[in-house]
Design a protein around this motif. Structure first.
Motif, PDB file in Angstrom:
ATOM      1  N   GLU A  88       0.861  -1.250  -0.053  1.00 30.25           N
ATOM      2  CA  GLU A  88       0.044  -0.222   0.093  1.00 30.25           C
ATOM      3  C   GLU A  88       0.764   1.187  -0.043  1.00 30.25           C
ATOM      4  OE1 GLU A  88      -3.302  -0.241  -0.487  1.00 30.25           O
ATOM      5  OE2 GLU A  88      -3.388  -2.145  -0.359  1.00 30.25           O
ATOM      6  N   LEU A  89       1.845   1.158   0.807  1.00 31.25           N
ATOM      7  CA  LEU A  89       2.800   2.444   0.857  1.00 31.25           C
ATOM      8  C   LEU A  89       3.585   2.748  -0.691  1.00 31.25           C
ATOM      9  CD1 LEU A  89       5.242   1.972   4.081  1.00 31.25           C
ATOM     10  CD2 LEU A  89       3.648   4.106   3.562  1.00 31.25           C
ATOM     11  N   LEU A  90       3.918   1.641  -1.453  1.00 22.84           N
ATOM     12  CA  LEU A  90       4.143   1.820  -2.711  1.00 22.84           C
ATOM     13  C   LEU A  90       3.366   2.528  -3.591  1.00 22.84           C
ATOM     14  CD1 LEU A  90       6.418  -1.615  -3.131  1.00 22.84           C
ATOM     15  CD2 LEU A  90       7.307   0.721  -3.142  1.00 22.84           C
ATOM     16  N   LYS A  91       2.355   1.917  -3.274  1.00 21.36           N
ATOM     17  CA  LYS A  91       1.217   2.653  -4.332  1.00 21.36           C
ATOM     18  C   LYS A  91       0.988   4.320  -4.084  1.00 21.36           C
ATOM     19  CE  LYS A  91      -1.656  -1.515  -4.550  1.00 21.36           C
ATOM     20  NZ  LYS A  91      -3.177  -2.216  -4.113  1.00 21.36           N
ATOM     21  N   ALA A  92       1.035   4.587  -2.644  1.00 20.77           N
ATOM     22  CA  ALA A  92       0.891   5.817  -2.096  1.00 20.77           C
ATOM     23  C   ALA A  92       1.828   6.928  -2.539  1.00 20.77           C
ATOM     24  CB  ALA A  92       0.578   5.795  -0.729  1.00 20.77           C
ATOM     25  N   GLU A 100       3.767   6.521  -5.251  1.00 27.30           N
ATOM     26  CA  GLU A 100       4.105   6.613  -6.739  1.00 27.30           C
ATOM     27  C   GLU A 100       4.138   7.798  -7.057  1.00 27.30           C
ATOM     28  OE1 GLU A 100       2.571   4.069 -10.689  1.00 27.30           O
ATOM     29  OE2 GLU A 100       1.621   3.821  -8.895  1.00 27.30           O
ATOM     30  N   GLY A 101       5.344   8.297  -8.014  1.00 34.37           N
ATOM     31  CA  GLY A 101       5.248   9.706  -8.627  1.00 34.37           C
ATOM     32  C   GLY A 101       5.668  10.761  -7.527  1.00 34.37           C
ATOM     33  N   LEU A 102       5.914  10.604  -6.341  1.00 32.81           N
ATOM     34  CA  LEU A 102       6.035  11.569  -5.443  1.00 32.81           C
ATOM     35  C   LEU A 102       7.633  11.701  -5.231  1.00 32.81           C
ATOM     36  CD1 LEU A 102       3.490  10.760  -2.579  1.00 32.81           C
ATOM     37  CD2 LEU A 102       3.337  12.419  -4.307  1.00 32.81           C
ATOM     38  N   SER A 103       8.011  13.111  -4.917  1.00 34.69           N
ATOM     39  CA  SER A 103       9.435  13.227  -4.519  1.00 34.69           C
ATOM     40  C   SER A 103       9.620  13.118  -2.959  1.00 34.69           C
ATOM     41  CB  SER A 103       9.692  14.604  -4.864  1.00 34.69           C
ATOM     42  OG  SER A 103       8.787  15.777  -4.234  1.00 34.69           O
ATOM     43  N   ASP A 104      10.988  13.204  -2.576  1.00 30.31           N
ATOM     44  CA  ASP A 104      11.406  12.898  -1.367  1.00 30.31           C
ATOM     45  C   ASP A 104      10.717  13.637   0.014  1.00 30.31           C
ATOM     46  OD1 ASP A 104      12.750  10.848  -1.993  1.00 30.31           O
ATOM     47  OD2 ASP A 104      14.780  11.552  -1.603  1.00 30.31           O
ATOM     48  N   ASN A 105      10.554  14.994  -0.617  1.00 30.54           N
ATOM     49  CA  ASN A 105       9.870  16.011   0.466  1.00 30.54           C
ATOM     50  C   ASN A 105       8.472  16.083   0.404  1.00 30.54           C
ATOM     51  OD1 ASN A 105       9.498  17.372  -2.001  1.00 30.54           O
ATOM     52  ND2 ASN A 105       9.837  19.295  -1.207  1.00 30.54           N
ATOM     53  N   GLN A 106       7.618  15.016  -0.167  1.00 31.54           N
ATOM     54  CA  GLN A 106       6.431  15.224  -0.143  1.00 31.54           C
ATOM     55  C   GLN A 106       5.783  14.325   0.811  1.00 31.54           C
ATOM     56  OE1 GLN A 106       5.783  14.756  -4.599  1.00 31.54           O
ATOM     57  NE2 GLN A 106       4.478  16.446  -4.496  1.00 31.54           N
ATOM     58  N   ASN A 107       4.875  14.679   1.176  1.00 33.01           N
ATOM     59  CA  ASN A 107       3.901  13.781   2.475  1.00 33.01           C
ATOM     60  C   ASN A 107       3.045  12.748   1.733  1.00 33.01           C
ATOM     61  OD1 ASN A 107       1.287  13.496   3.793  1.00 33.01           O
ATOM     62  ND2 ASN A 107       2.500  14.102   5.488  1.00 33.01           N
ATOM     63  N   ILE A 108       3.081  11.395   2.339  1.00 34.08           N
ATOM     64  CA  ILE A 108       2.613  10.643   1.645  1.00 34.08           C
ATOM     65  C   ILE A 108       0.992  10.405   1.493  1.00 34.08           C
ATOM     66  CG2 ILE A 108       4.522   8.731   2.022  1.00 34.08           C
ATOM     67  CD1 ILE A 108       2.839   7.567   3.972  1.00 34.08           C
ATOM     68  N   PHE A 109       0.419  11.192   2.391  1.00 31.54           N
ATOM     69  CA  PHE A 109      -1.000  11.596   2.422  1.00 31.54           C
ATOM     70  C   PHE A 109      -1.629  12.717   1.663  1.00 31.54           C
ATOM     71  CE2 PHE A 109       0.056   9.201   6.506  1.00 31.54           C
ATOM     72  CZ  PHE A 109      -0.670   8.121   6.155  1.00 31.54           C
ATOM     73  N   THR A 110      -0.884  13.750   1.993  1.00 30.74           N
ATOM     74  CA  THR A 110      -1.316  14.806   1.234  1.00 30.74           C
ATOM     75  C   THR A 110      -0.842  15.096  -0.328  1.00 30.74           C
ATOM     76  OG1 THR A 110       0.406  16.371   2.107  1.00 30.74           O
ATOM     77  CG2 THR A 110      -1.452  16.341   3.483  1.00 30.74           C
ATOM     78  N   LYS A 111       0.345  14.423  -0.577  1.00 33.71           N
ATOM     79  CA  LYS A 111       0.975  14.509  -1.924  1.00 33.71           C
ATOM     80  C   LYS A 111       1.555  15.961  -1.918  1.00 33.71           C
ATOM     81  CE  LYS A 111      -1.243  10.575  -2.689  1.00 33.71           C
ATOM     82  NZ  LYS A 111      -0.429   9.404  -2.166  1.00 33.71           N
ATOM     83  N   CYS A 112       1.543  16.588  -0.829  1.00 30.31           N
ATOM     84  CA  CYS A 112       2.239  18.015  -0.994  1.00 30.31           C
ATOM     85  C   CYS A 112       3.486  17.986   0.119  1.00 30.31           C
ATOM     86  CB  CYS A 112       1.265  19.187  -0.640  1.00 30.31           C
ATOM     87  SG  CYS A 112      -0.230  19.233  -1.766  1.00 30.31           S
ATOM     88  N   THR A 113       3.984  19.088   0.265  1.00 29.39           N
ATOM     89  CA  THR A 113       5.066  19.170   1.192  1.00 29.39           C
ATOM     90  C   THR A 113       4.722  19.428   2.603  1.00 29.39           C
ATOM     91  OG1 THR A 113       5.226  21.678   0.868  1.00 29.39           O
ATOM     92  CG2 THR A 113       6.896  20.050  -0.513  1.00 29.39           C
TER      93      THR A 113
END
Length: 385
Positions: free
Chosen positions: A280-284, A286-299
Protein backbone atom coordinates in the motif's frame (compact mmCIF):
# COMPACT_ATOMS: atom_id res chain seq x y z
CA UNK A 1 -10.19 49.52 14.34
CA UNK A 2 -10.53 52.83 12.60
CA UNK A 3 -7.34 54.44 11.32
CA UNK A 4 -5.16 51.38 11.83
CA UNK A 5 -6.44 49.37 8.85
CA UNK A 6 -5.47 45.92 10.16
CA UNK A 7 -5.35 43.29 7.41
CA UNK A 8 -3.75 39.93 6.70
CA UNK A 9 -1.42 39.67 3.69
CA UNK A 10 -0.37 36.51 1.75
CA UNK A 11 -2.31 33.98 3.85
CA UNK A 12 -2.99 31.49 1.05
CA UNK A 13 0.53 30.23 0.45
CA UNK A 14 3.28 28.50 2.42
CA UNK A 15 5.99 29.72 0.05
CA UNK A 16 5.76 33.39 1.03
CA UNK A 17 6.09 35.01 4.43
CA UNK A 18 2.69 36.25 5.56
CA UNK A 19 2.05 39.09 7.96
CA UNK A 20 -0.48 41.43 9.52
CA UNK A 21 -0.31 44.96 8.09
CA UNK A 22 -1.51 48.02 10.00
CA UNK A 23 -0.76 51.73 10.45
CA UNK A 24 0.65 53.10 13.69
CA UNK A 25 1.37 56.83 14.12
CA UNK A 26 0.86 57.26 10.38
CA UNK A 27 3.51 54.65 9.51
CA UNK A 28 2.83 51.28 7.95
CA UNK A 29 3.82 48.43 10.25
CA UNK A 30 4.07 44.69 9.64
CA UNK A 31 3.68 41.99 12.24
CA UNK A 32 5.16 38.65 11.18
CA UNK A 33 4.92 36.86 14.53
CA UNK A 34 4.07 37.40 18.19
CA UNK A 35 7.55 38.37 19.39
CA UNK A 36 6.62 42.05 19.69
CA UNK A 37 3.77 40.96 21.95
CA UNK A 38 5.92 38.45 23.82
CA UNK A 39 3.56 35.73 22.60
CA UNK A 40 4.31 32.42 20.92
CA UNK A 41 2.50 33.00 17.61
CA UNK A 42 4.43 31.96 14.50
CA UNK A 43 2.21 31.78 11.38
CA UNK A 44 5.16 31.36 9.03
CA UNK A 45 6.22 28.17 10.79
CA UNK A 46 2.84 26.55 10.11
CA UNK A 47 2.91 23.24 8.23
CA UNK A 48 -0.35 23.77 6.35
CA UNK A 49 -2.52 26.61 5.03
CA UNK A 50 -5.36 26.11 7.52
CA UNK A 51 -3.01 26.35 10.51
CA UNK A 52 -1.28 29.38 9.00
CA UNK A 53 -4.58 31.21 8.54
CA UNK A 54 -5.65 30.43 12.08
CA UNK A 55 -2.40 31.76 13.52
CA UNK A 56 -2.60 34.89 11.37
CA UNK A 57 -6.12 35.59 12.61
CA UNK A 58 -4.94 35.16 16.19
CA UNK A 59 -1.95 37.44 15.57
CA UNK A 60 -4.23 40.09 14.07
CA UNK A 61 -6.57 39.92 17.10
CA UNK A 62 -3.72 40.19 19.61
CA UNK A 63 -2.12 43.09 17.73
CA UNK A 64 -5.45 44.93 17.71
CA UNK A 65 -5.78 44.46 21.47
CA UNK A 66 -2.23 45.65 22.15
CA UNK A 67 -2.50 48.72 19.91
CA UNK A 68 -5.87 49.71 21.38
CA UNK A 69 -4.44 49.42 24.90
CA UNK A 70 -1.36 51.42 23.84
CA UNK A 71 0.85 48.49 24.77
CA UNK A 72 2.55 47.86 21.43
CA UNK A 73 5.24 46.72 21.35
CA UNK A 74 5.20 45.01 24.73
CA UNK A 75 8.35 45.78 26.68
CA UNK A 76 10.26 42.78 28.07
CA UNK A 77 10.17 44.05 31.63
CA UNK A 78 6.37 44.15 31.49
CA UNK A 79 6.03 40.46 30.76
CA UNK A 80 9.04 38.44 31.85
CA UNK A 81 8.56 36.61 35.12
CA UNK A 82 11.15 37.58 37.70
CA UNK A 83 13.00 34.58 39.09
CA UNK A 84 12.59 35.97 42.56
CA UNK A 85 10.48 38.77 43.94
CA UNK A 86 11.52 40.31 47.22
CA UNK A 87 9.02 40.44 50.08
CA UNK A 88 9.16 44.23 50.02
CA UNK A 89 7.31 44.15 46.71
CA UNK A 90 4.26 42.35 48.11
CA UNK A 91 2.13 45.52 48.08
CA UNK A 92 2.98 46.56 44.51
CA UNK A 93 0.77 44.00 42.78
CA UNK A 94 3.61 41.65 41.76
CA UNK A 95 2.08 38.95 43.96
CA UNK A 96 -1.46 39.41 42.70
CA UNK A 97 -3.08 36.13 41.66
CA UNK A 98 -4.22 37.36 38.25
CA UNK A 99 -0.84 38.84 37.35
CA UNK A 100 1.09 35.71 38.28
CA UNK A 101 -1.38 33.38 36.54
CA UNK A 102 -1.01 35.39 33.34
CA UNK A 103 2.77 35.45 33.56
CA UNK A 104 3.06 31.74 34.27
CA UNK A 105 0.82 30.96 31.31
CA UNK A 106 2.89 33.25 29.09
CA UNK A 107 6.03 31.40 30.16
CA UNK A 108 4.41 28.10 29.20
CA UNK A 109 3.28 29.52 25.84
CA UNK A 110 6.85 30.49 25.06
CA UNK A 111 8.22 27.06 25.99
CA UNK A 112 8.75 24.16 23.62
CA UNK A 113 5.53 22.35 24.54
CA UNK A 114 2.93 20.59 22.44
CA UNK A 115 0.13 22.73 21.04
CA UNK A 116 -2.51 20.54 22.70
CA UNK A 117 -0.89 20.84 26.13
CA UNK A 118 -0.58 24.63 25.84
CA UNK A 119 -4.23 24.86 24.85
CA UNK A 120 -5.18 22.80 27.92
CA UNK A 121 -3.18 25.16 30.14
CA UNK A 122 -4.80 28.19 28.53
CA UNK A 123 -8.22 26.67 29.14
CA UNK A 124 -7.63 25.83 32.82
CA UNK A 125 -6.18 29.29 33.56
CA UNK A 126 -9.13 30.96 31.87
CA UNK A 127 -11.61 28.82 33.84
CA UNK A 128 -9.77 29.37 37.14
CA UNK A 129 -9.72 33.14 36.65
CA UNK A 130 -13.44 33.09 35.84
CA UNK A 131 -14.11 31.08 39.00
CA UNK A 132 -12.24 33.43 41.33
CA UNK A 133 -13.75 36.75 42.40
CA UNK A 134 -12.24 40.06 41.30
CA UNK A 135 -11.05 40.60 44.86
CA UNK A 136 -9.30 37.21 44.89
CA UNK A 137 -7.63 37.90 41.56
CA UNK A 138 -6.20 41.19 42.85
CA UNK A 139 -5.18 39.70 46.18
CA UNK A 140 -1.76 38.28 47.07
CA UNK A 141 -1.62 34.72 45.68
CA UNK A 142 -0.10 33.52 48.96
CA UNK A 143 -3.49 34.13 50.55
CA UNK A 144 -5.22 31.75 48.16
CA UNK A 145 -6.53 28.82 50.20
CA UNK A 146 -6.57 25.11 49.48
CA UNK A 147 -10.35 25.17 49.98
CA UNK A 148 -10.86 27.60 47.09
CA UNK A 149 -8.66 25.51 44.82
CA UNK A 150 -10.45 22.34 45.93
CA UNK A 151 -13.87 23.90 45.31
CA UNK A 152 -12.73 24.82 41.80
CA UNK A 153 -11.39 21.34 41.05
CA UNK A 154 -14.59 19.77 42.36
CA UNK A 155 -16.39 21.23 39.33
CA UNK A 156 -14.52 18.62 37.23
CA UNK A 157 -15.72 15.54 39.12
CA UNK A 158 -17.46 14.04 36.09
CA UNK A 159 -14.76 11.36 36.17
CA UNK A 160 -11.61 10.61 38.11
CA UNK A 161 -9.52 10.94 34.98
CA UNK A 162 -10.99 14.34 34.07
CA UNK A 163 -10.52 15.61 37.63
CA UNK A 164 -6.89 14.48 37.83
CA UNK A 165 -6.06 15.94 34.41
CA UNK A 166 -7.33 19.38 35.48
CA UNK A 167 -5.58 19.06 38.84
CA UNK A 168 -2.30 18.30 37.07
CA UNK A 169 -2.67 21.18 34.59
CA UNK A 170 -3.47 23.77 37.28
CA UNK A 171 -0.64 22.30 39.36
CA UNK A 172 1.84 22.95 36.54
CA UNK A 173 0.88 26.64 36.52
CA UNK A 174 1.00 27.03 40.30
CA UNK A 175 4.33 25.19 40.48
CA UNK A 176 5.86 27.66 38.01
CA UNK A 177 4.50 30.58 40.03
CA UNK A 178 5.92 29.05 43.22
CA UNK A 179 9.39 28.97 41.67
CA UNK A 180 9.09 32.51 40.30
CA UNK A 181 8.27 34.07 43.70
CA UNK A 182 10.48 31.71 45.71
CA UNK A 183 7.57 30.75 47.93
CA UNK A 184 5.98 27.29 48.31
CA UNK A 185 2.39 27.24 47.06
CA UNK A 186 1.02 23.92 48.32
CA UNK A 187 -2.66 24.33 47.45
CA UNK A 188 -2.61 21.64 44.75
CA UNK A 189 -0.57 19.18 46.80
CA UNK A 190 -3.11 19.53 49.61
CA UNK A 191 -6.16 18.91 47.41
CA UNK A 192 -7.78 15.51 47.12
CA UNK A 193 -6.70 12.98 44.54
CA UNK A 194 -9.12 10.80 42.61
CA UNK A 195 -8.75 7.29 41.32
CA UNK A 196 -8.61 7.14 37.57
CA UNK A 197 -10.80 4.55 35.93
CA UNK A 198 -8.73 3.43 33.00
CA UNK A 199 -10.57 3.11 29.71
CA UNK A 200 -9.30 -0.01 28.07
CA UNK A 201 -8.63 0.06 24.36
CA UNK A 202 -10.57 -2.97 23.18
CA UNK A 203 -8.37 -4.83 20.71
CA UNK A 204 -9.33 -5.88 17.19
CA UNK A 205 -9.47 -9.59 16.51
CA UNK A 206 -8.14 -11.01 13.24
CA UNK A 207 -11.46 -11.50 11.41
CA UNK A 208 -12.61 -8.05 12.53
CA UNK A 209 -9.42 -6.44 11.15
CA UNK A 210 -10.02 -7.79 7.64
CA UNK A 211 -13.61 -6.53 7.52
CA UNK A 212 -12.68 -3.14 8.99
CA UNK A 213 -9.70 -2.58 6.70
CA UNK A 214 -11.84 -3.49 3.69
CA UNK A 215 -14.45 -0.92 4.71
CA UNK A 216 -11.88 1.84 5.31
CA UNK A 217 -10.07 1.14 2.05
CA UNK A 218 -13.26 1.78 0.09
CA UNK A 219 -14.49 4.78 2.10
CA UNK A 220 -11.39 6.64 3.32
CA UNK A 221 -8.15 5.56 1.57
CA UNK A 222 -5.92 7.96 3.57
CA UNK A 223 -7.44 6.83 6.88
CA UNK A 224 -7.09 3.21 5.76
CA UNK A 225 -3.37 3.65 5.10
CA UNK A 226 -2.92 5.43 8.44
CA UNK A 227 -4.61 2.60 10.34
CA UNK A 228 -2.68 -0.04 8.39
CA UNK A 229 0.66 1.58 9.29
CA UNK A 230 -0.49 2.04 12.88
CA UNK A 231 -1.17 -1.70 13.14
CA UNK A 232 1.69 -3.05 11.05
CA UNK A 233 4.48 -0.65 12.04
CA UNK A 234 3.45 0.37 15.59
CA UNK A 235 3.64 4.09 14.80
CA UNK A 236 1.42 6.69 16.46
CA UNK A 237 -1.21 8.02 14.04
CA UNK A 238 -1.38 11.72 14.89
CA UNK A 239 2.24 12.45 15.83
CA UNK A 240 4.24 10.13 13.57
CA UNK A 241 2.19 8.61 10.73
CA UNK A 242 0.46 11.87 9.75
CA UNK A 243 3.82 13.54 9.00
CA UNK A 244 5.40 10.69 7.02
CA UNK A 245 7.22 11.76 3.87
CA UNK A 246 8.75 9.67 1.11
CA UNK A 247 12.18 10.46 2.59
CA UNK A 248 11.26 8.53 5.75
CA UNK A 249 10.83 5.30 3.77
CA UNK A 250 14.16 3.48 3.40
CA UNK A 251 15.72 0.31 1.98
CA UNK A 252 13.32 -0.33 -0.88
CA UNK A 253 10.29 0.40 1.31
CA UNK A 254 11.17 -2.13 4.01
CA UNK A 255 11.93 0.32 6.84
CA UNK A 256 10.70 3.64 8.20
CA UNK A 257 13.36 5.86 9.79
CA UNK A 258 12.39 8.66 12.19
CA UNK A 259 14.74 11.13 13.86
CA UNK A 260 14.48 12.03 17.54
CA UNK A 261 12.43 15.14 16.72
CA UNK A 262 9.97 13.09 14.66
CA UNK A 263 8.78 10.60 17.26
CA UNK A 264 7.45 10.75 20.79
CA UNK A 265 10.31 8.77 22.31
CA UNK A 266 12.89 11.38 21.30
CA UNK A 267 15.45 8.89 20.00
CA UNK A 268 16.24 7.67 16.49
CA UNK A 269 13.63 5.07 15.60
CA UNK A 270 13.60 2.42 12.89
CA UNK A 271 10.51 0.33 12.26
CA UNK A 272 10.15 -2.56 9.85
CA UNK A 273 7.43 -2.58 7.21
CA UNK A 274 5.45 -5.82 6.73
CA UNK A 275 4.70 -6.83 3.15
CA UNK A 276 0.99 -5.97 3.37
CA UNK A 277 1.90 -2.41 4.42
CA UNK A 278 4.70 -2.17 1.86
CA UNK A 279 2.27 -2.89 -1.01
CA UNK A 280 0.00 0.00 0.00
CA UNK A 281 2.89 2.37 0.72
CA UNK A 282 4.40 1.83 -2.71
CA UNK A 283 1.05 2.74 -4.29
CA UNK A 284 0.77 5.88 -2.14
CA UNK A 285 4.32 7.02 -2.93
CA UNK A 286 4.12 6.52 -6.68
CA UNK A 287 5.25 9.67 -8.50
CA UNK A 288 6.10 11.57 -5.30
CA UNK A 289 9.41 13.27 -4.50
CA UNK A 290 11.31 12.79 -1.24
CA UNK A 291 9.96 15.91 0.46
CA UNK A 292 6.29 15.16 -0.24
CA UNK A 293 3.89 13.84 2.38
CA UNK A 294 2.49 10.40 1.52
CA UNK A 295 -1.07 11.46 2.46
CA UNK A 296 -1.41 15.03 1.17
CA UNK A 297 0.94 14.52 -1.84
CA UNK A 298 2.31 17.98 -0.93
CA UNK A 299 5.17 19.26 1.20
CA UNK A 300 2.88 19.87 4.19
CA UNK A 301 0.94 17.42 6.37
CA UNK A 302 -2.74 17.30 7.27
CA UNK A 303 -3.71 19.13 10.47
CA UNK A 304 -3.32 17.19 13.73
CA UNK A 305 -7.05 16.41 14.00
CA UNK A 306 -7.47 15.16 10.43
CA UNK A 307 -7.51 11.39 11.03
CA UNK A 308 -9.51 11.73 14.25
CA UNK A 309 -12.16 13.77 12.43
CA UNK A 310 -12.35 11.25 9.58
CA UNK A 311 -12.74 8.41 12.07
CA UNK A 312 -15.48 10.20 14.01
CA UNK A 313 -17.47 10.82 10.81
CA UNK A 314 -17.51 7.09 10.10
CA UNK A 315 -17.88 5.90 13.68
CA UNK A 316 -21.67 5.59 13.81
CA UNK A 317 -21.78 3.67 10.54
CA UNK A 318 -18.97 1.35 11.68
CA UNK A 319 -20.78 0.70 14.96
CA UNK A 320 -24.09 0.04 13.17
CA UNK A 321 -22.36 -2.48 10.89
CA UNK A 322 -20.59 -4.10 13.89
CA UNK A 323 -17.21 -3.32 12.35
CA UNK A 324 -15.98 -1.78 15.61
CA UNK A 325 -16.93 -1.85 19.28
CA UNK A 326 -17.66 1.32 21.33
CA UNK A 327 -14.18 1.56 22.88
CA UNK A 328 -12.22 0.80 19.72
CA UNK A 329 -10.33 3.71 18.18
CA UNK A 330 -7.45 4.37 15.78
CA UNK A 331 -5.05 3.78 18.67
CA UNK A 332 -6.62 0.36 19.20
CA UNK A 333 -4.68 -0.80 16.12
CA UNK A 334 -1.42 -0.24 18.04
CA UNK A 335 -2.80 -2.05 21.08
CA UNK A 336 -4.02 -4.92 18.92
CA UNK A 337 -0.62 -5.30 17.27
CA UNK A 338 1.10 -5.39 20.65
CA UNK A 339 -1.26 -8.07 21.98
CA UNK A 340 -0.98 -10.19 18.82
CA UNK A 341 2.82 -10.07 18.88
CA UNK A 342 2.84 -11.01 22.56
CA UNK A 343 0.65 -14.01 21.82
CA UNK A 344 3.31 -15.15 19.34
CA UNK A 345 6.47 -14.29 21.27
CA UNK A 346 5.52 -14.21 24.98
CA UNK A 347 8.42 -11.76 25.27
CA UNK A 348 7.79 -8.33 26.82
CA UNK A 349 11.16 -6.98 25.71
CA UNK A 350 10.21 -7.63 22.07
CA UNK A 351 7.00 -5.63 22.52
CA UNK A 352 8.90 -2.82 24.24
CA UNK A 353 11.33 -2.49 21.34
CA UNK A 354 8.66 -2.65 18.67
CA UNK A 355 6.54 -0.04 20.40
CA UNK A 356 9.51 2.25 21.06
CA UNK A 357 8.84 2.44 24.81
CA UNK A 358 11.58 3.51 27.21
CA UNK A 359 9.73 2.09 30.22
CA UNK A 360 8.38 -1.46 30.54
CA UNK A 361 5.48 -0.12 32.63
CA UNK A 362 4.12 1.65 29.54
CA UNK A 363 4.44 -1.56 27.53
CA UNK A 364 2.43 -3.50 30.10
CA UNK A 365 -0.47 -1.07 29.69
CA UNK A 366 -0.75 -2.14 26.07
CA UNK A 367 -1.22 -5.77 27.08
CA UNK A 368 -4.27 -5.23 29.26
CA UNK A 369 -6.28 -6.69 26.38
CA UNK A 370 -5.01 -10.11 27.58
CA UNK A 371 -6.78 -9.89 31.39
CA UNK A 372 18.00 2.12 18.25
CA UNK A 373 16.73 -1.21 17.38
CA UNK A 374 18.08 -2.76 14.10
CA UNK A 375 17.44 -6.07 15.86
CA UNK A 376 16.82 -8.36 12.88
CA UNK A 377 14.92 -10.93 14.97
CA UNK A 378 12.10 -8.41 15.37
CA UNK A 379 11.13 -9.06 11.75
CA UNK A 380 9.93 -12.52 12.78
CA UNK A 381 7.39 -11.03 15.17
CA UNK A 382 5.65 -8.46 12.98
CA UNK A 383 1.84 -8.77 13.35
CA UNK A 384 0.02 -10.91 10.82
CA UNK A 385 -2.92 -9.74 8.77
Amino acid sequence: MEGYNFRIVNADTLNKRSYVSFYLDGKRTRGYCGNSLRMSIYPNKATNIAEKKRLLRRLKTELEKAVKAERYPVLPEEVILENKVSNSQSNTGDFSTEYLLNQALLKKQQSDLSLTYVRNLEWIVRKFKSYLTRAELKEDIRKLTTKRVQDFLDTFRSSGCHYMNKRRELGAILSLISKSIDYPLLMIQNTETAKRKAKLHSIYEQDQLHRLFGFLKDREPALYLCCLICYGCFLRPHQEIRKLKVSHIKKDCTEIHLSGAENKGGGIRIVYIPDYVRIELLKAMEGLSDNQNIFTKCTYAFNISYFHTRWQRLKKEMLDKSLIKPLQTIYSFRHSAAVNVYRKSKDLSIIQKLMGHSDMVVTLKYLRGLGEYNDERLRDFMPDL
